[in-house]
Design an enzyme around this catalytic site. Structure first.
Site, mmCIF file in Angstrom:
data_model
loop_
_atom_site.group_PDB
_atom_site.id
_atom_site.type_symbol
_atom_site.label_atom_id
_atom_site.label_comp_id
_atom_site.label_asym_id
_atom_site.label_seq_id
_atom_site.Cartn_x
_atom_site.Cartn_y
_atom_site.Cartn_z
ATOM 1 N N ARG A 191 28.782 38.361 -11.281
ATOM 2 C CA ARG A 191 29.869 37.402 -11.071
ATOM 3 C C ARG A 191 31.158 38.024 -11.569
ATOM 4 O O ARG A 191 31.425 38.009 -12.783
ATOM 5 C CB ARG A 191 29.627 36.108 -11.870
ATOM 6 N N ASP B 297 18.021 32.104 -7.367
ATOM 7 C CA ASP B 297 17.100 31.832 -8.473
ATOM 8 C C ASP B 297 15.745 31.359 -7.933
ATOM 9 O O ASP B 297 14.695 31.697 -8.475
ATOM 10 C CB ASP B 297 17.698 30.782 -9.409
ATOM 11 N N TYR C 27 30.429 23.629 -14.975
ATOM 12 C CA TYR C 27 31.130 24.168 -13.814
ATOM 13 C C TYR C 27 31.356 23.043 -12.812
ATOM 14 O O TYR C 27 30.559 22.114 -12.717
ATOM 15 C CB TYR C 27 30.429 25.386 -13.203
ATOM 16 N N TYR D 70 34.430 27.645 -12.859
ATOM 17 C CA TYR D 70 33.731 27.742 -14.132
ATOM 18 C C TYR D 70 34.584 27.183 -15.265
ATOM 19 O O TYR D 70 35.797 27.415 -15.302
ATOM 20 C CB TYR D 70 33.391 29.200 -14.463
ATOM 21 N N ASN E 120 22.736 39.130 -10.575
ATOM 22 C CA ASN E 120 23.632 37.959 -10.560
ATOM 23 C C ASN E 120 25.068 38.299 -10.909
ATOM 24 O O ASN E 120 25.715 37.631 -11.734
ATOM 25 C CB ASN E 120 23.122 36.944 -11.584
#
Lengths: 339, 339, 339, 339, 339, 339
Positions: free
Chosen positions: A170, A281, A90, A105, A168
């Site tokens: 996305r 994280d 990324y 990405y 998470n």
């Protein structure tokens, strides 16, 4: 400390523009290794835990470099195998003031994304583990990723290994994946003992039932609904971020229990942010550390928020701090130069 | 979008100390291409307009590099010719906290400054143009610069091309030029349809008539006097900057009309400033974009201020943003990472 | 300006991680030359004074480089001799937000620390000097350092050269030194005309007598006790630092006199700090400059605080500013770009 | 060692493309300080001699930085004064293989070039000096430079200070200067005790008389003619360079005496050249060192060639080596790592 | 000079390890834009020709940056459109001594590779063109690439535009493409007026018929067979490279004609190689320049070889030299510093 | 492959000047981890063997970073413990052409050097090992190092683990150590199965008996004497280096057996050397690899020389190559770009 943590997910190479430059404004890129679950593994290893990564990388210098970086920080990479495909990348452009950061990405076709379930012998990989950690990024990579994540989580439940799932969410990845996120995330949440998700994540998972959870105020209600829906779920946690501008945030965190009790950590004011990638994280790893270490949940939440806050001061995806750094911050040791 | 914009002025090479170092504290300099009018050209090209640069550079690698940078960002450089003389340079030391930034001009004897009016065939250069943009920097380079600027602006009026003039008053350049700024700037203002000037610029142009305009509160009065004096002038705009310290400003903007109406944009608070050089040019380009795109003046002023604000987050003289960046900021899209 | 200042202390090589990286996160280190007394010497030389360094370095490229840097900024290094031993180093990790900066000293066994008193012919070195400047770092290097510092200070008093002593208490160095700080610092303070020390430094020196001085509010009382104890002492000054976080401080300063009068400078708010190492030395040099220049103490204190504040904007240990930079800040010249 | 050497000439700032990049291929420039005579001064200071620079720089950070670099290497800069004008610059692109290096001078209008003879009080500056060193670059800057050089050389002869003149013929500078080189260089050669010049330089000075000196074989004849023409001249030396490609040269050197004797040093094969700028100055400094140290001419020539050869291994204009480095090479110490 | 050249192929982003480091040995990558046909376009533009790129890039900052670099060097990028897919990348590790350089392609799924024939309106794109240049890389990207290349070449023949085809055989790409190279390359060769191919390339194209062409000695025979097979082919050229080690090559070149005549350029010895990527493209561009400029073939071949040789001295894929650089080398101007 | 190798020695941090700069010429240092035995461990791990490091580092970020680098390359660092003391450093200046590289050791007082024998439980550390590798650097650190090395080697013999000893004679370290090298090295050689030593090393060990071995021609005789003296010794190997200049060597290697047979590898010509530090360790690791892999000695010697040759192309102390890199070179795969 006791209890090995197995982290399952993709390793990524981050290529970032230096300083606050636009991407390729000048012809240099800074490389960092990342990936949501790898970030958790590194945090845990640095906090003194046995952390093992389960993943797949291509058999080339990029895959090797990613594994090398994990090992450097103490993560066991023996369960990272190689397979055909490319390295997930990324590109990052770090914003400033009122110009947001941008992630581009470039992970389609990665060795991990196309590997499916085949490379993993879960009973062996989970032997002796205390937790399996995975996230909503893996299923967002497409059908094979979704299957791999579900197989892993089921294997953990079967083996009596607790499952930690970080939502998470996305949307750009899910769009590309041509998969419907709700049923997949529902399955994963149903297997989790600990989940990281805010009202938006829960709304995605529960669909219409949760459609009314429009803002952060609703997180407690969303959490209640999640506990009702998912009987395995013991704890649900999330951070909340007020952003004055790109470089100045106020970060808070909540921890919800099955019994309806709610803990809120004292927010932290973070100005002059260096790098916020991986802060979620770092928070997840902080809470896992707290559970592995037998801290009270209150202390644990404060620890996790402090860890996440420190991440904002460290360049790269990994939270390169150790126990003492976090404990010093919690203890209010102040900001003078340590000599 | 319709309407070619011709920008006339000097191309400069900026040589800056890295980070917040003092000049030559360490033996590295970062090179950027700039120049007030070139900055406007680059902004316009990036916002989707046809922008052409008219200038003169020396026939050496520095001149070539400057043209190359303009082309890279989409500016038409076919009207940049070469001539004897040197490349105009400036050295930049970026300050911090309570230490101001410093610019050391080293542009005397530049190919542009000594070229005079000869290299420019204005009727051809302006054919089909909607606007000519020039600034008060060119006449501040000396007699030849002044003549070149006036000839260009007159040619534009003759050709029915609207003239945009940015005062950009630099006292240190005027001092070196041995010219009297007032009459020259007066002539240029009298040819302009759109001018960028605040109360200080107007006071310089109008001399004793405007001597009483001592602070920003007087800008409206100064603008009224300017409209009385210059019948061609349709709009006059300026930014205003409150500086808490070197890295933290509050930027606002005003737009004045012939009919006496005044628009004020909501100020923007800019902390953690990366690079403020070129913000005024970004503002000018933003307003030209608004006029070329047929926006309302209210929206246009907000657009120009947002563009100028974003410039503070981009290293170098050029405002390396595009339409979507500016529109996102105006729309209040927030400061989360764009994935 | 009149009056040579002789600075006596160790030259250090600082090896710092770039930007806000953790130490050795990436394989680059930035080298700066420093040392508390050398920092004062460089400040004074840049402010226009004759400043000479007295020190010992190893006879190798590191020692040469350190001397070269001092000369570059105008310090007379003819009295820096070479001797066996290594170069004193320190590793620096610059923190951010809520992660404090860290200094890792690696100066044991340095040529300076083991040199003792032998290399210095003080009568010759002090001939014609107005001030000797030394600090509490030298005695903290161990018995030989302590002896060397005391011999130097006594030689100055004998020669009628005024003594400026900066407490600079570093507990980690004292711990390693196996020496008791109190009696040594007591002796040095008793020889000083001007001392830099806050309530903590004074508490260390005076032991139980001063044990009650628990916070900054007590500095005036501590100063009174110091003047009572040390009849040579004419002035005592210190800065005070409120730290909102690692990057944002509020810096103030006080100057105490024998007659009990106290001056307090208007505090300065410093956000977006670039490098705070050496700010105390910049303050000391600023006050020495004020005394050498015959400023009023009030102006002198403001000058010293302004100098110290500017140091926060300059990378490295040296305060790379000049008279005009400091005077501009005191005069409130504002934060616009100087062209 | 005995004997101060006064070097008179312009200080330059070199701005070079990194590595083997074309100029401004990437947006970084590496800064070095140079100037033919300054290079000699730095060499001599590093070889243990008292070396003083006489020059003029602008009163700005560039001029300061240049002086600081000289001081860093031990040159006395007290006779470098400031005056109006700009800093002389040159841009350097280091070639490779079959692409030659390129120098782009940007020194017109420099403070030094326009200063003329006024800033220099030669009797005071030369008091106690053994040698004055100057070069053909100064007169090539134009009429004022020529006058300044001649006045300096005459003052030296009047004061009994020996004159060392390095021809350093740069046709591009002379072209720009609008001066005729021959008569000026003739005058300077006539004042010199030691000159550095090859057959081409001598041909320029002596015009038709020396027109037949077409290649390196003719240098001895040219030298004979020079000794006949210039009765003050005692020694004449030059290097000769066979270039296999840009990175691989064979460097030899000759030393001619009034008595017609000729010394030739054993050539050195230099492959993998790092930076050849300043090698001629390193040679001149090496020979001056030999004369100041009372070496035999044979040893002196070998020393000068070794010094010049080492220069090819050091980035920048200065020959950053010391006595031991040169003596080791002459002694044939070999190329193993020195530990 | 007359005659627009249209170059058709993929734009690539090269990410290279700095210096001679192994890939990701340290966390920095240097970005360059490349691509075989783009390299030709840049060379031609810099040599003074009108060169246009026809390609497809993704609509993201990487695609924009690639186009920007082409524009910077004067290539017309108006025919580069955007489409779904990713940016083609390649990672480069520059070897040294006896460690070969390595290219790691990461171009699968690129916007160009999956675009097929749709984005190109060839009659419009070729209007007024003298040459179409393409290479064997495009068909090696897979079926769609092959089709796109053939359609382009046919359109050129139909439009009377001459076709230049550079074999550029990359076995690793063809392997991944799952296509059979021989028939596709056969078709493309049959459409070419000018081809770049050595005995190996011809052996691939002609299969068994050419199987005996085992080494460079056979190139003339292979060329004869090619002329027999492909009646459109007028000229065939290739370079030959003897490699003493990674950094030291001997480069020669041959040009074959339909009439059987053969020209061989004087080989060039290249030691201390900086960057050999793109040398073949520099050769192709050099020969196209020769043809466009009406040089004799002998001079043209020498020009092309000189251009290719210079490429080895320039970092990156582009041959950043101009006419004078090449002509100087051919003229034997020597390797001294150009001032 | 079978057989764990345990490497015992000090970890060092190398701080090197960038490029070919003199040390601290510019204010940047490049950090690499090294140490003779660690270099061997990294080579072996990269060649596919289980390699474990036994060492002691200080408990600070420098010690952590060194261990992290070993782990990154696959070395087991669980037997690296922490203890009081500092990190061993060395400063490196890479020479060029005729200027030799310089190493400035700064390792006195390191945690490893002062640790003595206490931290090592050799029976446990050697369990299951095939080889113990150590070198003459450890005893050169002083009495404690000598004792630690001898204890380790004896423990290995006792445990039936073969001992590999690399002489690595560093006279500057021995001088500082105040120890007599001969008896200590004699003891270590007497315990070794495999030794790396040339005629000079043997002369040091055997003293007067071997004093006549004056040059490389005598190595075979020296080896014979060594086999006579040391009955455990089975093989003795060394490289020989002819140095044309700093950047261009010819490297050969010999392998001697107890039975008097001698193998000589074909020399390799290495020009354009990137970094020769660690080449001897790469050779040792190559030969250990050969023995562990059951290669013939002839192939093994060629492998070791090829590995050592490749090291010259890799920056840093570690030989960052793998099996395929070495095998390709032996197979004569040529120097073209690997795609």
């Amino acid at each position: 400390m006791s209890g090995r943590v197995v982290c399952f997910g993709e390793l990524l190479l981050r290529l970032g523009a230096p300083g606050r430059q636009r991407l390729l404004q000048s012809p240099l890129l800074e490389a960092h290794v990342g990936g949501a679950e790898a970030n958790v593994a590194v945090s845990l290893a640095r906090l003194g835990h046995e952390a093992a990564m389960v993943s797949v990388v291509p058999d080339n210098p990029l895959g090797e470099a990613a594994c090398g970086e994990l090992r450097r920080h103490g993560v066991d990479t023996r369960a990272v195998s190689t397979a055909p495909g490319r390295m997930g990348l990324y590109f990052l452009e770090t914003g400033a003031i009122q110009r947001p950061s941008r992630v581009l990405y470039d992970r389609a076709g990665s060795a991990f994304a196309i590997a499916g379930t085949r490379p993993y012998d879960w009973p062996a990989l989970l032997a002796g583990a205390a937790w399996l950690h995975l996230s909503g990024v893996t299923p967002a990579l497409g059908e094979r990723g979704a299957e791999a994540a579900i197989v892993a989580a089921r294997a953990a439940r079967d083996a009596g290994v607790r499952v930690c799932f970080d939502g998470n969410f996305r949307s750009s990845l899910w769009r590309e994946s041509n998969c419907e996120p709700a049923p997949i995330l529902y399955t994963l949440m149903s297997l989790a003992d600990l989940a990281f998700a805010d009202h938006r994540d829960i709304a995605v998972v529960l669909g219409t039932k949760a459609a009314g959870f429009a803002d952060a105020e609703d997180t407690a209600a969303a959490a209640r609904l999640a506990f009702e829906t998912f009987p395995n779920l013991q704890r649900l946690a999330c951070t909340h971020r007020e952003q004055r501008d790109v470089d100045h945030h106020r970060l808070s965190a909540s921890l919800f229990h099955r019994d309806g009790s709610v803990l809120r950590a004292t927010p932290r004011d973070l100005s002059g942010i260096v790098d916020r990638i991986g802060a979620g994280d770092a928070f997840a790893a902080g809470l896992l550390h707290a559970l592995l270490s037998g801290m009270s949940d209150e202390h644990g939440l404060a620890f996790a928020l402090a860890a996440a806050s420190l991440k904002h001061s460290v360049p790269g995806d990994f939270n390169l701090v150790d126990l003492q750094d976090v404990n010093d911050l919690i203890a209010g040791g102040g900001f003078h130069v340590r000599r």
